[in-house]
Design an enzyme around this catalytic site. Structure first.
Site, mmCIF file in Angstrom:
data_model
loop_
_atom_site.group_PDB
_atom_site.id
_atom_site.type_symbol
_atom_site.label_atom_id
_atom_site.label_comp_id
_atom_site.label_asym_id
_atom_site.label_seq_id
_atom_site.Cartn_x
_atom_site.Cartn_y
_atom_site.Cartn_z
ATOM 1 C CG ASP A 93 -21.720 -25.230 -50.579
ATOM 2 O OD1 ASP A 93 -21.582 -25.117 -51.816
ATOM 3 O OD2 ASP A 93 -22.622 -25.903 -50.060
ATOM 4 C CG ASN B 100 -17.874 -20.281 -54.920
ATOM 5 O OD1 ASN B 100 -17.908 -19.609 -53.902
ATOM 6 N ND2 ASN B 100 -16.809 -20.973 -55.292
ATOM 7 N N GLY B 101 -21.981 -20.862 -56.580
ATOM 8 C CA GLY B 101 -22.968 -20.913 -57.670
ATOM 9 C C GLY B 101 -24.186 -20.066 -57.347
ATOM 10 N NE ARG B 102 -26.252 -22.473 -52.664
ATOM 11 C CZ ARG B 102 -25.995 -22.818 -51.404
ATOM 12 N NH1 ARG B 102 -26.861 -22.519 -50.451
ATOM 13 N NH2 ARG B 102 -24.890 -23.453 -51.096
ATOM 14 N NE ARG C 108 -22.856 -24.058 -60.846
ATOM 15 C CZ ARG C 108 -23.114 -24.243 -59.543
ATOM 16 N NH1 ARG C 108 -24.260 -23.841 -59.041
ATOM 17 N NH2 ARG C 108 -22.247 -24.853 -58.786
ATOM 18 C CG HIS D 55 -16.670 -21.454 -59.309
ATOM 19 N ND1 HIS D 55 -17.079 -21.960 -58.097
ATOM 20 C CD2 HIS D 55 -17.316 -22.184 -60.257
ATOM 21 C CE1 HIS D 55 -17.939 -22.960 -58.312
ATOM 22 N NE2 HIS D 55 -18.097 -23.108 -59.612
ATOM 23 C CB SER E 157 -15.192 -32.662 -53.549
ATOM 24 O OG SER E 157 -16.227 -32.831 -54.492
ATOM 25 C CB THR E 158 -13.307 -37.376 -55.118
ATOM 26 O OG1 THR E 158 -14.115 -37.420 -53.929
ATOM 27 C CG2 THR E 158 -11.865 -37.542 -54.731
ATOM 28 C CD GLU E 159 -17.463 -37.280 -53.900
ATOM 29 O OE1 GLU E 159 -16.920 -36.364 -53.254
ATOM 30 O OE2 GLU E 159 -17.091 -38.467 -53.841
ATOM 31 C CG LEU F 167 -1.540 -19.892 -43.043
ATOM 32 C CD1 LEU F 167 -2.277 -20.245 -41.756
ATOM 33 C CD2 LEU F 167 -2.408 -18.977 -43.912
ATOM 34 N NE ARG G 173 -24.549 -31.693 -48.409
ATOM 35 C CZ ARG G 173 -25.720 -31.171 -48.750
ATOM 36 N NH1 ARG G 173 -26.797 -31.407 -48.035
ATOM 37 N NH2 ARG G 173 -25.823 -30.411 -49.820
HETATM 38 C C1 FPP Z 1 -18.802 -24.709 -53.904
HETATM 39 O O1 FPP Z 1 -19.750 -23.801 -54.403
HETATM 40 C C2 FPP Z 1 -17.476 -24.367 -54.336
HETATM 41 C C3 FPP Z 1 -16.699 -25.145 -55.128
HETATM 42 C C4 FPP Z 1 -17.133 -26.442 -55.667
HETATM 43 C C5 FPP Z 1 -15.369 -24.753 -55.525
HETATM 44 C C6 FPP Z 1 -14.624 -23.881 -54.570
HETATM 45 C C7 FPP Z 1 -13.814 -22.974 -55.390
HETATM 46 C C8 FPP Z 1 -13.494 -21.713 -55.070
HETATM 47 C C9 FPP Z 1 -13.782 -21.100 -53.778
HETATM 48 C C10 FPP Z 1 -12.832 -20.830 -56.055
HETATM 49 C C11 FPP Z 1 -11.594 -21.354 -56.611
HETATM 50 C C12 FPP Z 1 -10.571 -21.545 -55.595
HETATM 51 C C13 FPP Z 1 -9.276 -21.340 -55.809
HETATM 52 C C14 FPP Z 1 -8.317 -21.575 -54.730
HETATM 53 C C15 FPP Z 1 -8.758 -20.839 -57.092
HETATM 54 P P1 FPP Z 1 -20.908 -24.367 -55.301
HETATM 55 O O2 FPP Z 1 -20.502 -24.177 -56.725
HETATM 56 O O3 FPP Z 1 -21.232 -25.762 -54.927
HETATM 57 O O4 FPP Z 1 -22.058 -23.383 -54.914
HETATM 58 P P2 FPP Z 1 -23.609 -23.711 -54.798
HETATM 59 O O5 FPP Z 1 -23.770 -24.646 -53.635
HETATM 60 O O6 FPP Z 1 -24.209 -22.368 -54.547
HETATM 61 O O7 FPP Z 1 -24.022 -24.307 -56.109
#
Ligand code: FPP
Length: 226
Positions: free
Chosen positions: A13, A15-17, A26, A30, A59-61, A125, A179
Protein backbone atom coordinates in the site's frame (compact mmCIF):
# COMPACT_ATOMS: atom_id res chain seq x y z
CA UNK A 1 13.84 -22.94 17.49
CA UNK A 2 13.49 -19.54 15.79
CA UNK A 3 10.44 -19.06 13.56
CA UNK A 4 10.81 -19.74 9.88
CA UNK A 5 9.42 -17.19 7.44
CA UNK A 6 8.42 -19.82 4.88
CA UNK A 7 5.48 -17.87 3.53
CA UNK A 8 5.52 -14.07 3.49
CA UNK A 9 2.46 -12.14 2.32
CA UNK A 10 2.52 -8.40 1.66
CA UNK A 11 -0.20 -5.77 1.25
CA UNK A 12 1.64 -3.28 -0.95
CA UNK A 13 0.00 0.00 0.00
CA UNK A 14 1.05 3.60 -0.56
CA UNK A 15 1.82 3.88 -4.28
CA UNK A 16 -0.65 6.72 -4.82
CA UNK A 17 0.60 8.77 -1.87
CA UNK A 18 4.22 8.23 -2.88
CA UNK A 19 3.48 9.74 -6.29
CA UNK A 20 1.29 12.55 -4.96
CA UNK A 21 4.00 13.51 -2.42
CA UNK A 22 6.22 14.14 -5.44
CA UNK A 23 3.57 16.10 -7.37
CA UNK A 24 3.18 13.21 -9.79
CA UNK A 25 0.18 11.19 -10.95
CA UNK A 26 -0.78 8.12 -8.92
CA UNK A 27 0.23 5.83 -11.76
CA UNK A 28 3.88 6.88 -11.31
CA UNK A 29 3.66 5.25 -7.87
CA UNK A 30 2.41 2.00 -9.39
CA UNK A 31 5.27 2.05 -11.88
CA UNK A 32 7.83 2.49 -9.12
CA UNK A 33 5.91 -0.11 -7.06
CA UNK A 34 6.43 -2.70 -9.81
CA UNK A 35 10.21 -2.17 -9.55
CA UNK A 36 10.02 -2.78 -5.81
CA UNK A 37 8.13 -6.03 -6.51
CA UNK A 38 11.18 -7.17 -8.48
CA UNK A 39 13.63 -6.11 -5.69
CA UNK A 40 11.66 -7.85 -2.95
CA UNK A 41 11.17 -10.98 -5.07
CA UNK A 42 14.92 -11.10 -5.71
CA UNK A 43 15.62 -10.81 -1.99
CA UNK A 44 13.14 -13.59 -1.14
CA UNK A 45 14.44 -15.80 -3.92
CA UNK A 46 17.99 -15.48 -2.52
CA UNK A 47 16.80 -16.03 1.07
CA UNK A 48 17.32 -19.64 2.15
CA UNK A 49 14.17 -19.79 4.23
CA UNK A 50 11.47 -18.04 2.19
CA UNK A 51 9.58 -20.47 -0.03
CA UNK A 52 6.56 -18.37 -1.00
CA UNK A 53 5.94 -14.65 -1.43
CA UNK A 54 2.31 -13.64 -1.97
CA UNK A 55 1.75 -10.04 -3.05
CA UNK A 56 -1.58 -8.17 -3.16
CA UNK A 57 -1.42 -6.55 -6.58
CA UNK A 58 -5.12 -5.97 -7.37
CA UNK A 59 -8.08 -6.53 -5.07
CA UNK A 60 -11.68 -7.32 -6.02
CA UNK A 61 -12.44 -3.79 -4.79
CA UNK A 62 -9.70 -2.05 -6.81
CA UNK A 63 -11.86 -2.19 -9.96
CA UNK A 64 -13.92 0.66 -8.38
CA UNK A 65 -10.98 3.02 -9.01
CA UNK A 66 -11.09 5.47 -11.92
CA UNK A 67 -11.08 3.56 -15.23
CA UNK A 68 -7.81 5.20 -16.29
CA UNK A 69 -5.98 3.92 -13.20
CA UNK A 70 -7.46 0.41 -13.53
CA UNK A 71 -6.52 0.34 -17.19
CA UNK A 72 -2.99 1.48 -16.37
CA UNK A 73 -2.61 -1.22 -13.70
CA UNK A 74 -3.80 -3.93 -16.13
CA UNK A 75 -1.33 -2.79 -18.79
CA UNK A 76 1.47 -2.53 -16.24
CA UNK A 77 0.78 -6.07 -15.07
CA UNK A 78 0.85 -7.47 -18.61
CA UNK A 79 4.09 -5.61 -19.38
CA UNK A 80 5.60 -6.67 -16.07
CA UNK A 81 4.90 -10.37 -16.58
CA UNK A 82 6.24 -10.37 -20.13
CA UNK A 83 9.38 -8.55 -19.06
CA UNK A 84 9.93 -10.69 -15.96
CA UNK A 85 9.76 -14.12 -17.62
CA UNK A 86 13.57 -14.37 -18.10
CA UNK A 87 13.99 -13.21 -14.49
CA UNK A 88 11.67 -15.97 -13.23
CA UNK A 89 13.46 -18.61 -15.28
CA UNK A 90 16.99 -17.44 -14.44
CA UNK A 91 16.15 -17.34 -10.73
CA UNK A 92 14.15 -20.59 -10.66
CA UNK A 93 11.05 -18.64 -9.47
CA UNK A 94 7.64 -20.18 -10.04
CA UNK A 95 4.91 -17.64 -10.83
CA UNK A 96 1.35 -18.23 -9.72
CA UNK A 97 -1.76 -16.05 -9.86
CA UNK A 98 -4.42 -16.23 -7.16
CA UNK A 99 -7.81 -14.59 -7.51
CA UNK A 100 -10.53 -14.55 -10.13
CA UNK A 101 -8.71 -13.58 -13.30
CA UNK A 102 -11.71 -14.51 -15.48
CA UNK A 103 -12.79 -10.85 -15.26
CA UNK A 104 -9.56 -9.69 -16.95
CA UNK A 105 -9.20 -9.21 -20.70
CA UNK A 106 -8.51 -12.38 -22.70
CA UNK A 107 -5.11 -10.96 -23.63
CA UNK A 108 -4.06 -10.42 -20.02
CA UNK A 109 -5.45 -13.82 -18.97
CA UNK A 110 -3.30 -15.41 -21.67
CA UNK A 111 -0.14 -13.65 -20.44
CA UNK A 112 -0.89 -14.77 -16.86
CA UNK A 113 -1.56 -18.41 -17.80
CA UNK A 114 1.47 -18.53 -20.13
CA UNK A 115 3.74 -17.20 -17.36
CA UNK A 116 2.36 -19.84 -14.98
CA UNK A 117 2.95 -22.58 -17.53
CA UNK A 118 6.44 -21.43 -18.51
CA UNK A 119 7.57 -21.33 -14.88
CA UNK A 120 5.73 -24.39 -13.57
CA UNK A 121 8.90 -26.51 -13.35
CA UNK A 122 10.81 -23.90 -11.33
CA UNK A 123 11.61 -25.25 -7.88
CA UNK A 124 12.81 -22.17 -6.00
CA UNK A 125 10.64 -19.39 -4.60
CA UNK A 126 6.96 -19.27 -5.57
CA UNK A 127 5.89 -15.70 -6.28
CA UNK A 128 2.10 -15.49 -6.09
CA UNK A 129 0.38 -12.36 -7.29
CA UNK A 130 -3.10 -11.77 -5.92
CA UNK A 131 -5.02 -10.50 -8.94
CA UNK A 132 -8.66 -9.53 -8.71
CA UNK A 133 -8.34 -11.19 -5.35
CA UNK A 134 -10.54 -10.96 -2.27
CA UNK A 135 -10.50 -13.49 0.54
CA UNK A 136 -14.29 -13.77 0.71
CA UNK A 137 -14.48 -14.30 -3.03
CA UNK A 138 -11.75 -16.96 -2.80
CA UNK A 139 -13.62 -18.77 0.00
CA UNK A 140 -16.89 -18.63 -1.90
CA UNK A 141 -15.26 -20.07 -5.02
CA UNK A 142 -13.51 -22.74 -2.94
CA UNK A 143 -16.74 -23.90 -1.29
CA UNK A 144 -18.48 -24.07 -4.68
CA UNK A 145 -15.56 -26.08 -6.06
CA UNK A 146 -15.75 -28.82 -3.42
CA UNK A 147 -16.93 -32.09 -4.99
CA UNK A 148 -19.50 -33.37 -2.55
CA UNK A 149 -21.43 -30.43 -1.18
CA UNK A 150 -23.92 -32.83 0.48
CA UNK A 151 -21.42 -34.66 2.70
CA UNK A 152 -19.75 -32.96 5.66
CA UNK A 153 -17.19 -30.43 4.46
CA UNK A 154 -13.96 -30.63 6.47
CA UNK A 155 -11.45 -27.87 7.16
CA UNK A 156 -8.95 -29.70 4.94
CA UNK A 157 -11.46 -29.76 2.04
CA UNK A 158 -11.76 -25.97 2.13
CA UNK A 159 -8.00 -25.47 2.52
CA UNK A 160 -7.34 -27.71 -0.49
CA UNK A 161 -9.87 -25.87 -2.65
CA UNK A 162 -8.47 -22.39 -1.98
CA UNK A 163 -6.36 -20.61 -4.61
CA UNK A 164 -3.60 -20.14 -2.00
CA UNK A 165 -3.07 -23.38 -0.13
CA UNK A 166 -0.22 -22.48 2.21
CA UNK A 167 -0.66 -20.84 5.60
CA UNK A 168 1.00 -17.44 5.91
CA UNK A 169 3.76 -17.07 8.51
CA UNK A 170 4.42 -13.36 8.24
CA UNK A 171 1.98 -10.77 6.87
CA UNK A 172 3.27 -7.26 6.24
CA UNK A 173 1.31 -4.16 5.30
CA UNK A 174 3.08 -1.04 4.09
CA UNK A 175 1.56 2.45 3.90
CA UNK A 176 0.57 3.02 7.55
CA UNK A 177 -2.91 1.48 7.76
CA UNK A 178 -3.63 -1.32 10.20
CA UNK A 179 -6.14 -3.54 8.45
CA UNK A 180 -6.23 -6.74 6.41
CA UNK A 181 -8.43 -5.50 3.54
CA UNK A 182 -9.92 -8.91 2.72
CA UNK A 183 -6.47 -10.46 2.20
CA UNK A 184 -5.72 -14.15 2.91
CA UNK A 185 -8.07 -14.21 5.90
CA UNK A 186 -8.09 -18.03 6.07
CA UNK A 187 -4.37 -18.50 5.41
CA UNK A 188 -3.31 -15.77 7.87
CA UNK A 189 -5.20 -17.30 10.81
CA UNK A 190 -1.93 -17.66 12.77
CA UNK A 191 0.28 -15.27 10.86
CA UNK A 192 2.35 -12.66 12.67
CA UNK A 193 1.27 -9.21 11.49
CA UNK A 194 3.68 -6.35 10.82
CA UNK A 195 2.62 -2.84 9.86
CA UNK A 196 5.03 -0.22 8.58
CA UNK A 197 4.47 3.44 7.69
CA UNK A 198 6.86 3.07 4.76
CA UNK A 199 5.04 3.59 1.47
CA UNK A 200 5.44 0.58 -0.85
CA UNK A 201 7.65 2.39 -3.42
CA UNK A 202 10.10 3.18 -0.57
CA UNK A 203 10.07 -0.34 0.89
CA UNK A 204 13.46 -2.04 0.71
CA UNK A 205 14.92 -5.49 1.16
CA UNK A 206 16.79 -4.03 4.18
CA UNK A 207 13.48 -3.24 5.90
CA UNK A 208 12.15 -6.68 5.02
CA UNK A 209 15.28 -8.26 6.47
CA UNK A 210 14.79 -6.36 9.71
CA UNK A 211 11.09 -7.40 9.90
CA UNK A 212 12.13 -11.03 9.38
CA UNK A 213 14.69 -10.68 12.22
CA UNK A 214 11.97 -9.33 14.56
CA UNK A 215 9.61 -12.11 13.45
CA UNK A 216 12.21 -14.70 14.45
CA UNK A 217 12.21 -13.52 18.05
CA UNK A 218 8.42 -13.82 18.52
CA UNK A 219 7.01 -16.76 20.42
CA UNK A 220 4.34 -18.34 18.20
CA UNK A 221 1.95 -20.50 20.18
CA UNK A 222 -0.77 -21.27 17.59
CA UNK A 223 -3.37 -21.06 20.34
CA UNK A 224 -1.49 -23.43 22.67
CA UNK A 225 0.81 -22.77 25.64
CA UNK A 226 4.59 -23.08 25.87
C1 FPP B 1 -1.94 0.24 -3.31
O1 FPP B 1 -1.50 1.57 -3.36
C2 FPP B 1 -1.44 -0.52 -4.42
C3 FPP B 1 -2.22 -1.09 -5.37
C4 FPP B 1 -3.68 -0.97 -5.41
C5 FPP B 1 -1.66 -1.85 -6.46
C6 FPP B 1 -0.38 -2.56 -6.18
C7 FPP B 1 0.39 -2.52 -7.43
C8 FPP B 1 1.73 -2.46 -7.52
C9 FPP B 1 2.63 -2.58 -6.37
C10 FPP B 1 2.39 -2.23 -8.82
C11 FPP B 1 2.04 -3.19 -9.86
C12 FPP B 1 2.43 -4.55 -9.52
C13 FPP B 1 2.86 -5.43 -10.41
C14 FPP B 1 3.22 -6.78 -9.98
C15 FPP B 1 3.05 -5.09 -11.83
P1 FPP B 1 -2.58 2.71 -3.42
O2 FPP B 1 -2.75 3.08 -4.85
O3 FPP B 1 -3.82 2.29 -2.73
O4 FPP B 1 -1.83 3.83 -2.63
P2 FPP B 1 -2.47 4.92 -1.67
O5 FPP B 1 -3.01 4.19 -0.47
O6 FPP B 1 -1.31 5.79 -1.34
O7 FPP B 1 -3.53 5.63 -2.46
Amino acid sequence: MPNKANHIAIIMDGNGRWAQNRGRQRIAGHERGAEVVRDITTFCSDHKEVKQLTLYAFSTENSKRPALEVDFLMKLLGKYLKRELPFYLNNNVKFKAIGDISKFSKKLQKIIVTTEQETKSCTGLTQSLALNYGSRNELMRAVNRIDKPCSEVKEADIAAALDCKKDVDLLIRTGGDHRLSNYLLWQAAYAELFFTDTLWPDFTSGELESIISDFKTIERRFGGVK
